[in-house]
Design a protein around this motif. Sequence first.
Motif, PDB file in Angstrom:
ATOM      1  N   PRO A 153      20.127  29.636 -14.383  1.00  9.47           N
ATOM      2  CA  PRO A 153      18.845  30.705 -13.982  1.00  9.47           C
ATOM      3  C   PRO A 153      17.706  29.786 -13.412  1.00  9.47           C
ATOM      4  N   LYS A 154      16.881  30.419 -12.479  1.00 11.14           N
ATOM      5  CA  LYS A 154      15.806  29.949 -11.923  1.00 11.14           C
ATOM      6  C   LYS A 154      14.511  30.643 -12.898  1.00 11.14           C
ATOM      7  N   VAL A 155      13.631  29.858 -13.122  1.00  9.78           N
ATOM      8  CA  VAL A 155      12.487  30.658 -13.880  1.00  9.78           C
ATOM      9  C   VAL A 155      11.156  30.433 -13.219  1.00  9.78           C
ATOM     10  N   VAL A 156      10.366  31.263 -12.928  1.00 10.25           N
ATOM     11  CA  VAL A 156       8.958  31.057 -12.143  1.00 10.25           C
ATOM     12  C   VAL A 156       8.062  31.928 -13.171  1.00 10.25           C
ATOM     13  N   LEU A 157       6.698  31.652 -13.010  1.00  5.88           N
ATOM     14  CA  LEU A 157       5.491  32.314 -13.667  1.00  5.88           C
ATOM     15  C   LEU A 157       5.444  33.476 -13.147  1.00  5.88           C
ATOM     16  N   ALA A 158       5.151  34.685 -13.618  1.00  9.60           N
ATOM     17  CA  ALA A 158       5.039  35.899 -13.266  1.00  9.60           C
ATOM     18  C   ALA A 158       3.649  36.520 -13.184  1.00  9.60           C
ATOM     19  N   GLY A 159       2.506  35.738 -12.796  1.00 10.58           N
ATOM     20  CA  GLY A 159       1.187  36.278 -12.843  1.00 10.58           C
ATOM     21  C   GLY A 159       0.399  35.959 -14.248  1.00 10.58           C
ATOM     22  N   SER A 160       0.688  35.457 -15.062  1.00  4.77           N
ATOM     23  CA  SER A 160       0.375  35.187 -16.178  1.00  4.77           C
ATOM     24  C   SER A 160       1.206  34.078 -16.996  1.00  4.77           C
ATOM     25  N   HIS A 161       0.501  33.554 -18.077  1.00  9.22           N
ATOM     26  CA  HIS A 161       1.324  32.338 -18.861  1.00  9.22           C
ATOM     27  C   HIS A 161       2.170  33.231 -20.002  1.00  9.22           C
ATOM     28  N   GLN A 162       2.140  34.476 -20.124  1.00  7.58           N
ATOM     29  CA  GLN A 162       2.793  35.097 -20.948  1.00  7.58           C
ATOM     30  C   GLN A 162       4.108  35.820 -20.371  1.00  7.58           C
ATOM     31  N   ALA A 163       4.507  35.761 -19.202  1.00  3.17           N
ATOM     32  CA  ALA A 163       5.620  36.402 -18.483  1.00  3.17           C
ATOM     33  C   ALA A 163       6.239  35.342 -17.698  1.00  3.17           C
ATOM     34  N   VAL A 164       7.244  35.595 -17.300  1.00  2.51           N
ATOM     35  CA  VAL A 164       8.207  34.901 -16.209  1.00  2.51           C
ATOM     36  C   VAL A 164       9.313  35.722 -15.644  1.00  2.51           C
ATOM     37  N   ILE A 165       9.509  35.528 -14.432  1.00  2.00           N
ATOM     38  CA  ILE A 165      10.721  36.123 -13.769  1.00  2.00           C
ATOM     39  C   ILE A 165      11.839  35.146 -13.699  1.00  2.00           C
ATOM     40  N   SER A 210      22.318  44.943 -14.690  1.00  2.00           N
ATOM     41  CA  SER A 210      23.303  45.126 -13.554  1.00  2.00           C
ATOM     42  C   SER A 210      22.810  44.357 -12.243  1.00  2.00           C
ATOM     43  N   GLY A 211      21.731  43.811 -12.247  1.00  2.00           N
ATOM     44  CA  GLY A 211      21.195  42.904 -11.174  1.00  2.00           C
ATOM     45  C   GLY A 211      21.111  41.563 -11.832  1.00  2.00           C
ATOM     46  N   THR A 212      20.314  40.729 -10.660  1.00  2.00           N
ATOM     47  CA  THR A 212      20.678  39.412 -10.895  1.00  2.00           C
ATOM     48  C   THR A 212      19.031  38.488 -11.093  1.00  2.00           C
ATOM     49  N   GLU A 213      17.915  39.699 -11.520  1.00  2.00           N
ATOM     50  CA  GLU A 213      16.538  39.289 -11.846  1.00  2.00           C
ATOM     51  C   GLU A 213      16.141  40.072 -12.904  1.00  2.00           C
ATOM     52  N   VAL A 214      15.304  39.587 -13.856  1.00  2.00           N
ATOM     53  CA  VAL A 214      14.597  40.263 -14.612  1.00  2.00           C
ATOM     54  C   VAL A 214      13.159  39.775 -15.031  1.00  2.00           C
ATOM     55  N   ARG A 215      12.237  40.595 -15.452  1.00  2.00           N
ATOM     56  CA  ARG A 215      10.942  39.887 -15.835  1.00  2.00           C
ATOM     57  C   ARG A 215      10.903  40.112 -17.458  1.00  2.00           C
ATOM     58  N   LYS A 216      10.519  38.837 -17.880  1.00  2.00           N
ATOM     59  CA  LYS A 216      10.434  38.504 -19.350  1.00  2.00           C
ATOM     60  C   LYS A 216       8.853  38.443 -19.639  1.00  2.00           C
ATOM     61  N   LYS A 217       8.488  39.415 -20.388  1.00  2.00           N
ATOM     62  CA  LYS A 217       7.189  39.563 -20.834  1.00  2.00           C
ATOM     63  C   LYS A 217       6.924  39.016 -22.226  1.00  2.00           C
TER      64      LYS A 217
END
Length: 110
Positions: A54-66, A101-108
């Motif tokens: 899996p690839k992980v990128v920051l999602a706008g804050s330091h407390q969330a990733v995609i 069911s998809g291949t992407e999720v946001r983890k907060k």
Amino acid sequence: KVMVFFFRVGAITTTTTSGDDDKEEESIKEWIEHAEPFRLFSKDEEEQQQMDAPKVVLAGSHQAVIVSWSSASTTRTTKYELQMRENQGGTPWNTIASSLSGTEVRKKNL
């Protein structure tokens, strides 16, 4: 035939006993191992099972990733389970989504 292996690792620590001859003793206090076996597949089986990490990128804050990944090459795959663990030796994996069911999720809330 699929070959199955388990691996584990332990840090060797050296302690010196005080006394007349000051001896050094080595010991392993804790073994770190994985829960699932490592499997060796034939080339054909490997190509059918292969998924990219899996690839992980920051999602706008330091407390969330995609977290995103490529779809599995097997046609039998209908859902995905996503797990995470902290980078501390022996920390268990925690399921954060058990039926995606998809291949992407946001983890907060990291």
